[in-house]
Scaffold this motif. Sequence first.
Motif, mmCIF file in Angstrom:
data_model
loop_
_atom_site.group_PDB
_atom_site.id
_atom_site.type_symbol
_atom_site.label_atom_id
_atom_site.label_comp_id
_atom_site.label_asym_id
_atom_site.label_seq_id
_atom_site.Cartn_x
_atom_site.Cartn_y
_atom_site.Cartn_z
ATOM 1 N N ILE A 145 -28.883 0.038 -85.031
ATOM 2 C CA ILE A 145 -29.407 1.126 -84.202
ATOM 3 C C ILE A 145 -30.779 1.511 -84.732
ATOM 4 C CG2 ILE A 145 -29.126 3.554 -83.541
ATOM 5 C CD1 ILE A 145 -26.102 3.105 -83.604
ATOM 6 N N GLY A 146 -31.747 1.617 -83.839
ATOM 7 C CA GLY A 146 -33.091 2.020 -84.237
ATOM 8 C C GLY A 146 -33.395 3.432 -83.788
ATOM 9 N N LEU A 147 -33.999 4.224 -84.675
ATOM 10 C CA LEU A 147 -34.458 5.570 -84.334
ATOM 11 C C LEU A 147 -35.969 5.547 -84.160
ATOM 12 C CD1 LEU A 147 -31.651 6.049 -85.760
ATOM 13 C CD2 LEU A 147 -32.504 8.317 -86.332
ATOM 14 N N ALA A 148 -36.439 6.225 -83.142
ATOM 15 C CA ALA A 148 -37.848 6.167 -82.781
ATOM 16 C C ALA A 148 -38.746 6.727 -83.872
ATOM 17 C CB ALA A 148 -38.091 6.936 -81.485
ATOM 18 N N SER A 149 -39.883 6.079 -84.043
ATOM 19 C CA SER A 149 -40.946 6.644 -84.872
ATOM 20 C C SER A 149 -41.803 7.563 -84.006
ATOM 21 C CB SER A 149 -41.816 5.534 -85.464
ATOM 22 O OG SER A 149 -42.559 4.888 -84.440
ATOM 23 N N SER A 150 -42.640 8.353 -84.651
ATOM 24 C CA SER A 150 -43.573 9.210 -83.922
ATOM 25 C C SER A 150 -44.898 8.504 -83.697
ATOM 26 C CB SER A 150 -43.811 10.508 -84.700
ATOM 27 O OG SER A 150 -44.273 10.215 -86.007
ATOM 28 N N LYS A 193 -31.934 15.349 -91.269
ATOM 29 C CA LYS A 193 -30.880 16.149 -90.634
ATOM 30 C C LYS A 193 -30.053 15.353 -89.621
ATOM 31 C CE LYS A 193 -32.933 20.616 -91.692
ATOM 32 N NZ LYS A 193 -33.528 21.888 -91.200
ATOM 33 N N PRO A 194 -30.661 14.578 -88.715
ATOM 34 C CA PRO A 194 -29.803 13.825 -87.781
ATOM 35 C C PRO A 194 -28.958 12.756 -88.464
ATOM 36 C CG PRO A 194 -32.125 13.248 -87.486
ATOM 37 C CD PRO A 194 -32.080 14.466 -88.353
ATOM 38 N N ILE A 195 -29.497 12.095 -89.488
ATOM 39 C CA ILE A 195 -28.717 11.047 -90.141
ATOM 40 C C ILE A 195 -27.644 11.647 -91.041
ATOM 41 C CG2 ILE A 195 -28.834 9.139 -91.797
ATOM 42 C CD1 ILE A 195 -31.439 8.296 -90.533
ATOM 43 N N ARG A 196 -27.952 12.736 -91.721
ATOM 44 C CA ARG A 196 -26.922 13.397 -92.524
ATOM 45 C C ARG A 196 -25.791 13.918 -91.627
ATOM 46 N NH1 ARG A 196 -25.735 13.249 -97.557
ATOM 47 N NH2 ARG A 196 -25.061 15.423 -97.437
ATOM 48 N N THR A 280 -24.410 7.978 -79.189
ATOM 49 C CA THR A 280 -24.257 9.189 -78.370
ATOM 50 C C THR A 280 -24.550 10.440 -79.190
ATOM 51 O OG1 THR A 280 -22.651 8.159 -76.904
ATOM 52 C CG2 THR A 280 -22.630 10.558 -77.019
ATOM 53 N N GLN A 281 -24.058 10.487 -80.437
ATOM 54 C CA GLN A 281 -24.320 11.658 -81.282
ATOM 55 C C GLN A 281 -25.812 11.816 -81.544
ATOM 56 O OE1 GLN A 281 -21.876 12.227 -84.770
ATOM 57 N NE2 GLN A 281 -23.462 13.409 -85.820
ATOM 58 N N GLY A 286 -30.882 14.990 -79.759
ATOM 59 C CA GLY A 286 -32.279 14.975 -79.370
ATOM 60 C C GLY A 286 -33.075 13.817 -79.917
ATOM 61 N N GLU A 287 -32.393 12.872 -80.582
ATOM 62 C CA GLU A 287 -33.084 11.705 -81.101
ATOM 63 C C GLU A 287 -33.296 10.663 -80.000
ATOM 64 O OE1 GLU A 287 -34.245 11.182 -84.372
ATOM 65 O OE2 GLU A 287 -33.834 13.329 -84.366
ATOM 66 N N ALA A 288 -34.390 9.943 -80.081
ATOM 67 C CA ALA A 288 -34.578 8.756 -79.257
ATOM 68 C C ALA A 288 -34.076 7.583 -80.088
ATOM 69 C CB ALA A 288 -36.049 8.571 -78.895
ATOM 70 N N ALA A 289 -33.036 6.933 -79.619
ATOM 71 C CA ALA A 289 -32.401 5.862 -80.400
ATOM 72 C C ALA A 289 -31.856 4.811 -79.457
ATOM 73 C CB ALA A 289 -31.278 6.443 -81.264
ATOM 74 N N TRP A 290 -31.783 3.571 -79.957
ATOM 75 C CA TRP A 290 -31.351 2.447 -79.139
ATOM 76 C C TRP A 290 -30.569 1.451 -80.000
ATOM 77 C CZ3 TRP A 290 -36.368 4.008 -79.957
ATOM 78 C CH2 TRP A 290 -36.988 4.717 -78.911
ATOM 79 N N ARG A 291 -29.691 0.680 -79.345
ATOM 80 C CA ARG A 291 -29.149 -0.531 -79.966
ATOM 81 C C ARG A 291 -30.274 -1.552 -79.976
ATOM 82 N NH1 ARG A 291 -23.262 -2.654 -79.032
ATOM 83 N NH2 ARG A 291 -22.048 -0.770 -78.726
ATOM 84 N N ILE A 292 -30.692 -1.976 -81.136
ATOM 85 C CA ILE A 292 -31.834 -2.897 -81.177
ATOM 86 C C ILE A 292 -31.463 -4.286 -81.691
ATOM 87 C CG2 ILE A 292 -33.487 -1.023 -81.436
ATOM 88 C CD1 ILE A 292 -33.755 -1.814 -84.415
ATOM 89 N N GLY A 293 -30.200 -4.475 -82.065
ATOM 90 C CA GLY A 293 -29.817 -5.797 -82.538
ATOM 91 C C GLY A 293 -28.442 -5.806 -83.151
#
Length: 320
Positions: A145-150, A193-196, A280-281, A286-293
């Motif tokens: 899962i990838g979380l978006a960078s800014s 905070k989102p990963i914890r 989903t969590q 409010g995170e932008a996240a995707w299955r990336i591989g």
Amino acid sequence: MLKGIGGFGALFEVPRKYREPVLVSGADGVGTKLKLAAQLGRHAAIGQDLVAMCVNDILTLGAEPLFFLDYFACGKLDVEVAATVINGIAAGCEQAGCALIGGETAEMPGMYPGGEYDLAGFAVGVVEKKAIIDGRSMTAGDIVIGLASSGIHSNGYSLVRRMIERARPDLNAELDGRSLADALMAPTRIYVKPIRALLERAPIKGIAHITGGGLIENIPRALPESLCAELDACAWPRPPVFEWLREHGQLAETDMQRVFNCGIGMALVVDAGIADAALTQLLDAGEAAWRIGSIRARQAHEPQVVVRASSHNEARKCHI
């Protein structure tokens, strides 16, 4: 924190909720993004960059950041600039949920050009010994899962500055609804905070902070040598600032992937059975996240990260 800032050392008590606490430490800087900050007179967010580079690193082991120290060095102290930078550090610590426990300001005439300064940061966190994330439970079939960078975050700025020097672009020109300068200087995201919060509900098998070396060199740091991460280059949108960099730097895709984060700031590896719930969590938070591989067995002499387009027809669109 047991004692305020101002002494020769700082005191911090390890939280009592940990039965077998293991301390995790990290040190980092902001790199030559500082030179661009000085050139543009943009100092407010550099402190967040500094905190992010340190706390995101220790987060990869599952650590809760406890406290942070900074080192601010300059030739001649500009109090207003220093205060702006340190306010940014304090704001970054608030985002990370840790205490700014102390630091050092060093004025060294002749060491730095006028108007420039250097920064270093030091973060200490704690993780329960049995909860350390080390990749040992990872298996083929796990999901990445990838979380978006800014944006660019804090790596690759020697190359960015060369592009600016050569192309001499209008830094006030609009790029995706903001100025080019804003896009280039966007502060590094803090993912604590989102990963914890995700860790409290679902096990994470591996975490990679995508810094210098990009996707190609950072994801392997979270993988056992017997496994490979196969990424789908079309699985996430690439922010326009990276296309600007590709065009003005005339960079090949492999170079983009080795220098820049290309839109992914953190990569998580989770069991396929909980991937949807984890995603989903993150989205609900409010995170932008995707299955990336996904994770698979690694062939002999194969690199540990393979980036492909999902289909031949998509290859051009995804720059592969």
